[in-house]
Design an enzyme around this catalytic site. Structure first.
Site, short mmCIF file in Angstrom:
data_model
loop_
_atom_site.label_atom_id
_atom_site.label_comp_id
_atom_site.label_asym_id
_atom_site.label_seq_id
_atom_site.Cartn_x
_atom_site.Cartn_y
_atom_site.Cartn_z
N ASP A 83 6.61 -11.08 -3.62
CA ASP A 83 5.22 -10.39 -2.91
C ASP A 83 4.18 -10.25 -3.96
OD1 ASP A 83 3.86 -9.78 -0.61
OD2 ASP A 83 4.53 -7.80 -0.69
N HIS A 84 3.06 -10.64 -3.66
CA HIS A 84 1.87 -10.45 -4.18
C HIS A 84 2.01 -10.81 -5.87
CE1 HIS A 84 -0.63 -8.64 -1.15
NE2 HIS A 84 0.53 -7.79 -0.72
N HIS A 207 0.11 -9.08 6.61
CA HIS A 207 0.43 -7.92 5.45
C HIS A 207 0.14 -6.55 6.43
CE1 HIS A 207 0.96 -9.97 1.67
NE2 HIS A 207 1.07 -11.18 2.66
P1 13P Z 1 2.48 -1.96 4.38
O1 13P Z 1 2.93 -1.11 3.11
O2 13P Z 1 1.30 -1.48 5.19
O3 13P Z 1 3.66 -2.18 5.49
O4 13P Z 1 2.16 -3.29 3.97
C1 13P Z 1 3.16 -4.09 3.56
C2 13P Z 1 2.76 -5.39 2.80
O5 13P Z 1 1.99 -6.03 3.34
C3 13P Z 1 3.34 -5.99 1.69
O6 13P Z 1 2.87 -6.85 1.28
#
Ligand code: 13P
Length: 283
Positions: A83-84, A207
């Site tokens: 992720d990211h 997200h």
């Molecule tokens: P939250 O921490 O708001 O659930 O967001 C998660 C997210 O988008 C991880 O990429």
């Protein structure tokens, strides 16, 4: 035993059967086990993920193989997602470990640069037969709360151009959503979501799932969101379950503490799987 699932396969089924797959951030083995327990109990597909900013606490070379092994051993279809992703070095490391998809987050960059870098990471992921998610517009906050990134809603036309330039398998949109706990109830821009989904053919990603109301989640799913990221809610649920277990006198040794952590991640995953319409959808 189910094979490790691919993001594109899970999301294409979610799109055709009108539900969203929960993409749960994990930081340790207990969270992985809790999420996978919920997935198995509800007969659901799922995605487990970790963001690049979290690798300080959970090194990729340690947690990555654990995530892949857990997904491979689950009787349910489970994808493992990075992720990211910010750097090619860490994205490549995740792909080498066997993650089945990666997100490149160039949302803070000028449009052309975001397109160019995302297309490059998509080509890299393809060499591993892995999928790629991109982001257009800016989701608020940051995954670890270290930056106060302002929300910049997605432009539907730009989303289409971004998709054409990058060929991503899934596209994260900014519609008033933000990472972390919301200070005020979010007012999601369903008009932008509807328009973006009518133009972009790939599944859209939401997200910042923590704190979004169940009805808003359902509306997002009906309008084209098929992957929903949940991080803070998992961490909060684990912490709360551990605290309440101590307060209730349920913890008298390390393994009770470990069981409470698993339970916290399990309860949070159960709740979201039901809301996302994902229960019973394992294929
Ligand atoms: P939250 O921490 O708001 O659930 O967001 C998660 C997210 O988008 C991880 O990429």
């Amino acid at each position: 035993m189910m094979a490790l699932a691919k993001l594109s396969e899970l999301l294409s089924d979610a799109k055709s059967r009108h539900y969203a797959v929960g993409s749960f951030s994990v930081a340790n083995m207990e969270m992985v086990l809790g999420v996978l327990k919920a997935v198995e109990e509800t007969n659901s597909p799922a995605i487990i993920q970790i963001a690049e900013v979290r690798l300080k606490q959970s090194p990729l070379e340690v947690i990555g193989p654990l995530m892949v092994a857990a997904a491979k051993n689950s009787p349910m279809p489970v994808a493992v997602h990075f992720d990211h992703g910010k750097t090619e070095e860490k994205i490549t490391q995740a792909l080498d470990i066997g993650f089945t998809s990666v997100m490149y987050d160039g949302s803070h960059l000028p449009f052309e640069e975001n397109c160019k870098n995302t297309a490059h990471i998509n080509a890299l992921a393809s060499k591993y037969s892995a999928d790629c998610e991109g982001e257009i517009g800016c989701v608020g906050g940051s995954e670890d709360g270290s930056e106060n990134i302002a929300i910049n809603c997605t432009s539907p036309d730009q989303a289409l151009e971004f998709y054409r330039n990058t060929g991503v398998d899934a596209l994260a949109v900014a519609i008033g959503n933000a990472h972390g706990n919301y200070k005020q109830t979010p007012h999601l821009r369903f008009d932008i979501l509807r328009q973006t989904a009518s133009l972009v053919p790939v599944p859209l990603v939401l997200h910042g799932g923590t704190g979004i109301a169940p009805d808003d989640f359902r509306k997002c799913v009906s309008l084209g969101i098929h992957k929903i990221n949940i991080a803070t809610a998992t961490f909060d649920s684990v912490e709360k379950t551990v605290r309440e277990s101590y307060e209730g006198g349920k913890i008298s040794g390390y393994y009770d503490l470990q069981a409470a952590e698993v339970e916290g991640a399990y309860l949070n995953a159960m709740k979201h799987i039901e809301i996302f319409g994902c229960a019973g959808k394992a294929i």
